[in-house]
Design an enzyme around this catalytic site. Structure first.
Site, PDB file in Angstrom:
ATOM      1  N   ASN A   1       1.159  -1.100  -0.191  1.00  0.00           N
ATOM      2  CA  ASN A   1       0.346  -0.004  -0.482  1.00  0.00           C
ATOM      3  C   ASN A   1       0.619   0.909   0.016  1.00  0.00           C
ATOM      4  OD1 ASN A   1      -2.124   1.654   0.141  1.00  0.00           O
ATOM      5  ND2 ASN A   1      -3.430   0.180   2.332  1.00  0.00           N
ATOM      6  N   PHE A   2      -0.025   2.206  -0.124  1.00  0.00           N
ATOM      7  CA  PHE A   2       0.759   3.672   0.356  1.00  0.00           C
ATOM      8  C   PHE A   2       2.360   3.994  -0.429  1.00  0.00           C
ATOM      9  CE2 PHE A   2      -0.658   2.659   4.369  1.00  0.00           C
ATOM     10  CZ  PHE A   2      -1.891   3.880   3.701  1.00  0.00           C
ATOM     11  N   LEU A   3       2.099   3.148  -1.944  1.00  0.00           N
ATOM     12  CA  LEU A   3       2.530   3.758  -3.106  1.00  0.00           C
ATOM     13  C   LEU A   3       2.803   5.324  -3.915  1.00  0.00           C
ATOM     14  CD1 LEU A   3       4.764   2.866  -5.500  1.00  0.00           C
ATOM     15  CD2 LEU A   3       2.914   1.808  -7.123  1.00  0.00           C
TER      16      LEU A   3
ATOM     17  N   THR B   1      -4.225  -3.190  -4.547  1.00  0.00           N
ATOM     18  CA  THR B   1      -5.773  -2.985  -4.347  1.00  0.00           C
ATOM     19  C   THR B   1      -5.192  -1.629  -5.544  1.00  0.00           C
ATOM     20  OG1 THR B   1      -6.297  -1.555  -2.789  1.00  0.00           O
ATOM     21  CG2 THR B   1      -7.273  -3.859  -3.298  1.00  0.00           C
TER      22      THR B   1
ATOM     23  N   LEU C   1      -6.959  -0.786   2.727  1.00  0.00           N
ATOM     24  CA  LEU C   1      -7.215   0.528   3.282  1.00  0.00           C
ATOM     25  C   LEU C   1      -6.675   1.754   2.132  1.00  0.00           C
ATOM     26  CD1 LEU C   1      -5.332   0.436   6.872  1.00  0.00           C
ATOM     27  CD2 LEU C   1      -7.842   0.012   6.817  1.00  0.00           C
TER      28      LEU C   1
END
Ligand SMILES: CCCCCCCCCCCCCC(=O)SCCNC(=O)CCNC(=O)[C@H](O)C(C)(C)COP(=O)(O)OP(=O)(O)OC[C@H]1O[C@@H](n2cnc3c(N)ncnc32)[C@H](O)[C@@H]1OP(=O)(O)O
Length: 492
Positions: free
Chosen positions: A214-216, A250, A492
């Protein structure tokens, strides 16, 4: 985009405004028709396109791709050969024949994993961001708050708070080395980030030790320079070093190749604020007063025995959650410790509260629970924020009813619970309540006045092949109450 709501930067990017099927001239053929039926947004894409080009575009799609209407074409999808990076990765390709047995796509060999990261272009260096250091959490927050996911019109941007990042990135078993940063060598400014946390997933009958990526995020000035593949390869290397060979992620855009696609839905809580910030339009057939009335909620919840979850409920909630999740194809397998972290706000150790969980207690037994988390979005031009509640995990004993009307009973129960969740969120001053079409959400979204957003969320697995999992929508992207969704992971 729905008539009712113009969703904010719903998680990981936005779909675009719909295009009309009628825009397409000159092209015929049963397959094209089928494709357009499944994915009307392609019509604009194909307008004026040479038939040969259309044929080429369609070559890379198999029937599953076409029928899902999601993993196909549109602005989002390129032909397989153009995915210069993703073509080299262990992910399923568009156009590959199904079904094949579930399993890994690449052999795992720890001995072949490089012990140092690839060299970055001159002037930049790798860093492991230390999230025990508040100053470094602040740096990630600053990067994301200026450069993370925006909607298509750049009106809204996610504003993941520092407390949120503590919660999201320090889940039980978290690995410091999976918080990967890129800094400018001379100034040490953080300009790119990608993260992983460990998670045990069940994908159909297989249990996988995964990382949840996440948080790329890459600073806007460094975009389009092929840094994303370098970051992805680096986090892969660091996961592999821990003998983790699979990942879940995602993304709002189509990459090779989604294992499921869900759609965003939005339920106004403070319609007037959403209207004034540009989030919700006023439908032509309505008035402001009518809209406010439409979304009004009672002052009090109605479910008997509803109360906030406490630490003493952990075992009961864990047990109910685990049984409820057996009904889906893609689910996290949480320990009691993980349930505590995710549902009890990491033990409430952060400055700001992120997650709210409520249980229903009936004669000493926990029969249901639901949770939602806070994620603000900045209204870029107005320096305002929208307080959005995102539906998180929930479960209900009603799902195990043996009655022939079991599904109907579950629908009634979930509607009652989510109605109460809306009331609680409104009391907590949230402006909007968001949910995807995953879990059993298809059973209550319409009845609870959620409006369809234009954003889709595509689910991906790295180095794992499995056939498509229903995302709670049909081939026209409408809620599919009949089949529901097999997706039980809320990202998230
Ligand atoms: C075993 C362990 C495995 C661990 C790894 C598992 C995989 C994890 C995968 C990551 C899951 C992340 C989950 C999230 O956090 S999704 C959230 C992503 N972040 C944002 O949308 C924030 C705003 N945007 C940006 O910061 C940049 O635009 C990003 C960083 C997205 C791309 O930067 P940039 O625009 O400067 O591009 P480039 O020139 O460097 O690179 C272009 C290449 O990158 C491919 N691309 C573009 N966007 C994404 C994307 N969101 N996921 C995967 N790939 C993406 C693109 O197709 C092309 O490849 P190909 O088309 O040529 O093949």
């Amino acid at each position: 985009m729905s008539e009712e709501s113009k969703p904010e930067a719903s998680k990981k990017g936005k779909g675009k405004a719909k295009r009309e099927e009628g825009e397409l001239n000159n092209i015929s053929g049963a397959l094209v028709e089928q494709l357009l039926k499944a994915n009307p947004s392609l019509a604009g894409e194909m307008q004026g396109m040479e038939p040969k080009k259309i044929e080429e575009m369609m070559k890379g799609m198999n029937l599953q791709d076409i029928l899902t209407g999601m993993s196909t074409g549109g602005k989002n999808q390129k032909d397989m050969a153009s995915y210069k990076f993703w073509n080299t990765q262990p992910v399923p390709k568009f156009g590959e024949d199904e079904p094949l047995p579930d399993g890994p796509l690449r052999e795992n060999d720890l001995a072949r994993v490089k012990t140092v990261g690839a060299e970055l272009i001159e002037g930049f260096e790798w860093d492991t961001v230390d999230l025990m250091d508040d100053q470094q959490v602040r740096e990630v927050y600053e990067l994301l708050s200026h450069h993370y996911v925006e909607d298509n019109e750049a009106m809204f941007r996610f504003n993941y708070s520092a407390s949120f990042l503590h919660w999201a990135l320090k889940a039980p078993g978290w690995i410091k080395n999976w918080h990967v940063g890129v800094r400018v060598t001379s100034t040490k400014k953080l300009v790119a980030f990608i993260s992983g946390i460990p998670v045990t997933l069940r994908v159909r009958e297989h249990v996988l030790q995964c990382s949840e990526i996440n948080f790329l995020c890459i600073h806007k000035k460094l975009r389009g320079k092929r840094l994303a593949p370098v970051l992805i390869k680096e986090v892969t290397r660091r996961c592999n070093l821990e003998s983790v060979w699979n990942a879940i992620y995602t993304v709002g855009v189509v990459l090779p190749r989604p294992i499921s696609t869900c759609r965003y839905f939005h339920r106004s809580l403070d319609w007037l604020k959403l209207y004034e910030t540009g989030f919700s339009p006023l439908p032509a057939t309505s008035t402001k007063a009518k809209q406010v009335t439409k979304y009004a909620l009672p002052a009090k919840t109605a479910t008997k025995g509803l109360r906030e979850m406490e630490a003493k409920d952990l075992d009961a909630v864990h047990d109910l959650f685990t049984r409820y999740m057996q009904r889906f194809d893609l689910v996290p397998k949480f320990s009691v410790e993980e349930v505590e972290h995710w549902l009890l706000n990491g033990g409430s150790k952060y400055d700001e509260r992120i997650v709210w969980t409520y249980v229903v207690e009936d004669e000493g037994k926990i029969t249901d629970f639901f949770s939602f988390y806070l994620l603000e979005s900045s209204v870029i031009a107005k320096k305002e924020t929208i307080r959005a509640a995102y539906l998180f995990y929930y479960a209900s004993e009603t799902a195990f009813s043996k009655s022939p009307d079991a599904k109907k009973e579950l629908k009634v129960r979930l509607n009652a619970l989510v109605h109460d969740a809306l009331i609680l969120a409104k009391k907590l001053d949230f402006d909007v309540f968001n949910a995807l079409t995953l879990l059993d959400n298809a059973l209550f979204l319409e009845e609870q006045k959620f409006g369809a957003g234009d954003g889709s969320l595509h689910y991906y697995l790295f180095n794992w092949r499995t056939s498509f999992i229903n995302g709670g929508i049909d081939d026209k992207k409408n809620i599919d109450q009949e089949r529901g969704s097999g997706v039980g992971v809320v990202m998230l």
